[in-house]
Enzyme design. Structure first.
Site, PDB file in Angstrom:
ATOM      1  N   CYS A   1      48.254  69.237  16.551  1.00  0.00           N
ATOM      2  CA  CYS A   1      47.511  69.010  15.309  1.00  0.00           C
ATOM      3  C   CYS A   1      47.242  67.536  14.998  1.00  0.00           C
ATOM      4  CB  CYS A   1      48.183  69.734  14.149  1.00  0.00           C
ATOM      5  SG  CYS A   1      47.047  69.982  12.759  1.00  0.00           S
TER       6      CYS A   1
ATOM      7  N   ARG B   1      39.744  73.455   4.279  1.00  0.00           N
ATOM      8  CA  ARG B   1      40.787  73.499   5.316  1.00  0.00           C
ATOM      9  C   ARG B   1      40.703  74.821   6.065  1.00  0.00           C
ATOM     10  NH1 ARG B   1      44.019  69.383   4.911  1.00  0.00           N
ATOM     11  NH2 ARG B   1      45.454  70.228   6.450  1.00  0.00           N
TER      12      ARG B   1
ATOM     13  N   HIS C   1      50.698  75.219  15.398  1.00  0.00           N
ATOM     14  CA  HIS C   1      52.060  74.892  14.947  1.00  0.00           C
ATOM     15  C   HIS C   1      52.887  76.161  14.897  1.00  0.00           C
ATOM     16  CE1 HIS C   1      50.914  71.091  12.862  1.00  0.00           C
ATOM     17  NE2 HIS C   1      49.858  71.732  12.456  1.00  0.00           N
TER      18      HIS C   1
HETATM   19  N1  GLN Z   1      45.736  65.795   8.712  1.00  0.00           N
HETATM   20  C1  GLN Z   1      45.158  66.619   9.690  1.00  0.00           C
HETATM   21  C2  GLN Z   1      44.136  67.625   9.148  1.00  0.00           C
HETATM   22  O1  GLN Z   1      44.266  68.135   8.058  1.00  0.00           O
HETATM   23  C3  GLN Z   1      46.257  67.300  10.488  1.00  0.00           C
HETATM   24  C4  GLN Z   1      47.059  68.300   9.704  1.00  0.00           C
HETATM   25  C5  GLN Z   1      48.198  68.882  10.465  1.00  0.00           C
HETATM   26  O2  GLN Z   1      48.821  68.252  11.354  1.00  0.00           O
HETATM   27  N2  GLN Z   1      48.549  70.102  10.104  1.00  0.00           N
HETATM   28  O3  GLN Z   1      43.190  67.892   9.834  1.00  0.00           O
END
Ligand code: GLN
Length: 251
Positions: free
Chosen positions: A93, A127, A194
Site C-alpha cells: 500500500c 477511498r 493488507h
Molecule cells: N495513503 C495512501 C492512500 O490512501 C496509502 C494508504 C494505506 O497504506 N492504506 O492511498
C-alpha cells in the site's frame, strides 16, 4: 540458513498490522529450519547492497509517507543495486505507492518515489475500501489467488508494458478501472493488500522466502518443503468469500 530482511521504516509504515507479514515469514522460515534475521532500516540507515536478501515496506497514511519519502528516495540507488544483485522486495500500500516514481497525495502534494517500480500514483477524492480477491501467475502456468483488504485513495497507474501482480476478481485493485492489482518486476512485488497479507496467502510468503534463500545461496530459488496450512487455507477461504460479498465499495 540465515535470511536477512531489511524492514524499511517499521516505525512509520505499519498500518493494518502489516508487521504481521514479518511474523509469517519468520515462522515459515523456522518451520523449514531457517532463521529470519530482521533488521530495521529507519530514516538515515545505510542500505548496503548484498546485505539483505529481502526488503519489506508496509503501508501508511499520507502523513507518514510524507515524512519518509525523501529518505526513501535517497536510498533508492542502493536499493536498485541490491535488487540488481537478486534481493527480493515486498511493498504494501503506502510503501507500494512510494516504490513508484511519485505519489500525489490527497492534499495535492507530490511526494517523490524511489522509482523502483514502473508506476505512478495520484490520490482521488473517494477511498477504495473493501476485501479483494485477485488471480496471479508469478511462475508461468502456476495460477494462484491472493486475498486481502484494501483502503486507499491513491490510484496507481502502471506504465505501458508493466506487469501487475494479478488481475482483480473482486475489489478495486490499483485504480478500480484497469482490472490490475499491484505490480511485479522480477523479485520485486508491490500490492495494495493488507490485513496483513501473508497469513492468508501462505504460498506468496513461500515464494518470497524462496527468492530470499536463492539470493542468500547465490543460486535459483529452492523448492520449499510443503506445510499443512490448514488454518491458512481456511483464512484464505473466509477472505475470498468476504471479497465476493463485500469487495469494492467507495467511501
Ligand atoms: N495513503 C495512501 C492512500 O490512501 C496509502 C494508504 C494505506 O497504506 N492504506 O492511498
Amino acid at each position: 540458513m540465515r535470511i536477512v530482511v531489511g524492514h524499511l521504516y517499521p516505525e512509520y509504515l505499519n498500518i493494518y498490522a502489516d508487521r504481521g507479514n514479518i511474523a509469517v515469514l519468520a515462522r515459515r522460515a523456522a518451520w523449514r529450519g531457517h532463521e529470519l534475521d530482521v533488521r530495521a532500516l529507519g530514516p538515515g540507515a545505510e542500505v548496503r547492497p548484498g546485505e539483505h536478501d529481502l526488503y519489506y515496506v508496509g503501508g501508511g497514511q499520507d502523513r507518514e509517507q510524507a515524512l519518509i519519502a525523501p529518505d526513501l528516495e535517497a536510498r533508492a540507488p542502493a536499493l536498485r543495486d541490491a535488487i540488481a544483485g537478486g534481493a527480493a522486495v515486498l511493498a504494501v500500500c503506502g510503501g507500494y505507492q512510494l516504490l513508484g516514481r511519485s505519489y500525489v497525495d490527497v492534499a495535492g502534494r507530490e511526494l517523490p518515489g524511489a522509482a523502483l517500480l514502473p508506476l505512478a500514483t495520484v490520490a482521488g477524492t473517494r477511498r477504495m475500501i473493501g476485501d479483494v480477491l485477485i488471480e496471479c501467475e508469478l511462475e508461468p502456468g502456476d495460477r494462484r489467488t491472493v486475498v486481502g483488504f484494501e483502503n486507499h485513495a491513491g490510484r496507481t497507474l502502471l506504465d505501458q508494458g508493466a506487469r501487475p501482480l494479478g488481475r482483480v476478481i473482486h475489489g478495486f485493485g490499483n485504480d478500480g478501472e484497469s482490472g490490475f492489482e499491484g505490480c511485479r518486476d522480477g523479485r520485486v512485488v508491490g500490492t495494495y493488500l493488507h490485513g496483513p497479507l501473508l497469513p492468508r496467502n501462505p504460498w506468496l510468503a513461500d515464494w518470497l522466502l524462496a527468492q530470499a534463500l536463492g539470493h542468500r545461496a547465490g543460486g535459483d530459488p529452492p523448492e520449499l518443503e510443503a506445510l499443512p496450512d490448514v488454518l491458512e487455507a481456511q483464512a484464505h477461504e473466509v477472505s475470498s468469500k468476504r471479497a465476493r460479498h463485500r469487495g469494492g465499495r467507495y467511501s
